[in-house]
Design an enzyme around this catalytic site. Sequence first.
Site, PDB file in Angstrom:
ATOM      1  N   ALA A   1      -5.665   2.876   4.778  1.00 46.52           N
ATOM      2  CA  ALA A   1      -4.473   3.075   3.954  1.00 46.52           C
ATOM      3  C   ALA A   1      -4.650   2.576   2.527  1.00 46.52           C
ATOM      4  O   ALA A   1      -3.743   2.668   1.726  1.00 46.52           O
ATOM      5  CB  ALA A   1      -3.279   2.385   4.600  1.00 46.52           C
ATOM      6  N   GLY A   2      -5.804   2.022   2.218  1.00 45.07           N
ATOM      7  CA  GLY A   2      -6.006   1.536   0.847  1.00 45.07           C
ATOM      8  C   GLY A   2      -5.563   0.098   0.663  1.00 45.07           C
ATOM      9  O   GLY A   2      -5.438  -0.374  -0.461  1.00 45.07           O
TER      10      GLY A   2
ATOM     11  N   SER B   1      -7.280  -2.333   2.226  1.00 46.25           N
ATOM     12  CA  SER B   1      -8.514  -3.068   2.551  1.00 46.25           C
ATOM     13  C   SER B   1      -8.549  -3.650   3.953  1.00 46.25           C
ATOM     14  O   SER B   1      -8.924  -4.813   4.147  1.00 46.25           O
ATOM     15  CB  SER B   1      -8.764  -4.171   1.536  1.00 46.25           C
ATOM     16  OG  SER B   1      -9.017  -3.595   0.310  1.00 46.25           O
TER      17      SER B   1
ATOM     18  N   ASP C   1     -12.463  -6.032  -2.834  1.00 44.54           N
ATOM     19  CA  ASP C   1     -11.616  -6.252  -1.660  1.00 44.54           C
ATOM     20  C   ASP C   1     -11.970  -7.555  -0.955  1.00 44.54           C
ATOM     21  O   ASP C   1     -11.091  -8.321  -0.544  1.00 44.54           O
ATOM     22  CB  ASP C   1     -11.763  -5.078  -0.680  1.00 44.54           C
ATOM     23  CG  ASP C   1     -11.547  -3.738  -1.361  1.00 44.54           C
ATOM     24  OD1 ASP C   1     -10.938  -3.720  -2.446  1.00 44.54           O
ATOM     25  OD2 ASP C   1     -11.979  -2.718  -0.809  1.00 44.54           O
TER      26      ASP C   1
HETATM   27  C1  GLA Z   1     -12.172   0.368  -2.941  1.00 48.93           C
HETATM   28  C2  GLA Z   1     -13.473  -0.420  -2.959  1.00 48.93           C
HETATM   29  C3  GLA Z   1     -13.473  -1.472  -4.073  1.00 48.93           C
HETATM   30  C4  GLA Z   1     -13.064  -0.870  -5.403  1.00 48.93           C
HETATM   31  C5  GLA Z   1     -11.823   0.003  -5.261  1.00 48.93           C
HETATM   32  C6  GLA Z   1     -11.501   0.759  -6.527  1.00 48.93           C
HETATM   33  O1  GLA Z   1     -11.107  -0.448  -2.580  1.00 48.93           O
HETATM   34  O2  GLA Z   1     -13.674  -1.056  -1.726  1.00 48.93           O
HETATM   35  O3  GLA Z   1     -14.743  -2.088  -4.145  1.00 48.93           O
HETATM   36  O4  GLA Z   1     -14.124  -0.166  -5.995  1.00 48.93           O
HETATM   37  O5  GLA Z   1     -11.942   0.938  -4.212  1.00 48.93           O
HETATM   38  O6  GLA Z   1     -11.087  -0.117  -7.513  1.00 48.93           O
END
Ligand code: GLA
Length: 349
Positions: free
Chosen positions: A110-111, A113, A160
Amino acid sequence: MTAAFPSHTAAFAPGRVNLIGEHTDYNDGLALPFAIDEGVHVSATATGEVTIHARALDLDESDSYALGGEAPSPGGWRDFVRGVTAELAAAGLPVRGAALEIHGTIPRGAGLSSSAALEVSLALALLALADADVVPPWPLARICSRVENDWVGAQTGLLDQLASLCGREHTAMRIDFRSGVIEPVPLQLGEWRLVTLDSGVGHSHAQSGYNGRRRECAQACEQLGISSLRELEPAMLERLPPPLDARARHVFEENARVDAAVDALARGDLAELGRLLERSHASLRDLYEVSVPEVNATVARALDAGAAGARMMGGGFGGQVLALMPPGTPAPAGALEVRPGAGARVLER
Ligand code: GLA
């Protein structure tokens, strides 16, 4: 005399929200994330064997393998567990045979992490079980990120994992990926609220255009003869062909937006923070081209509901939208309020 190892440990690692500074981490740039309350819990019980028995409680699935004999699985959560034990050992850290139980409260893909939270939580529980010395955030983040890079196939950076490891209540962190300095930034929102909204599109960095963007940034550096996009000066942009010029411009301007956001927060100017979120989204959509129609529609829905700013968050190609709601403005239906919580920790040892 043999060391007195613990027989049982448990750890928790949170997911993260990135306020601003997207696709900057692997470009030696700046980001401003915070850890959230939701995350992944891992418990580890010593078995006295040289095997790992892992159970993903939420999926009702399990995995067993011999330590030292880790091999990539057909995909999914098993690669994270196998990768963590293999990479801890490759880094010269002790790993003991264990029965692991994994339970998470972040939606996967879902973004927010969930992957970093899983890696960090596994690493902390296993290191505690082996009575290992504490590994500082940068080296531990690198070990966990090798799991993403080499076991999962996503060439992600360290954003993350560092956010999960270094979270603090009421505090975001300005991470400088070139100097390695992580500065606490108080996040005093007063009556304002930060919320996340699901775009309804799941994503996987291994399959999305994420790795391609990372390659384009490397190509831009190669063509300019610089070692990272942090060294870019605006005059260099005209020496780059499209789309590399647009990618590099996003990174340059996004770094500046991180510091503008830190300044806005210091002044308590949350309306300005909202404008910066909007500019970040426009840049990710138009210059970096990592947004998708569903995410743009979710940003529009947040703005229609009165958000002072909203943007896609994370790697892109789906996932969550972050929105800043002014005092007295109800968040759109389905929104989840997020606030900075404590970082990853060992709970029992
Ligand atoms: C994902 C990756 C991070 C970062 C973001 C974009 O979350 O895991 O390392 O690059 O995208 O900012």
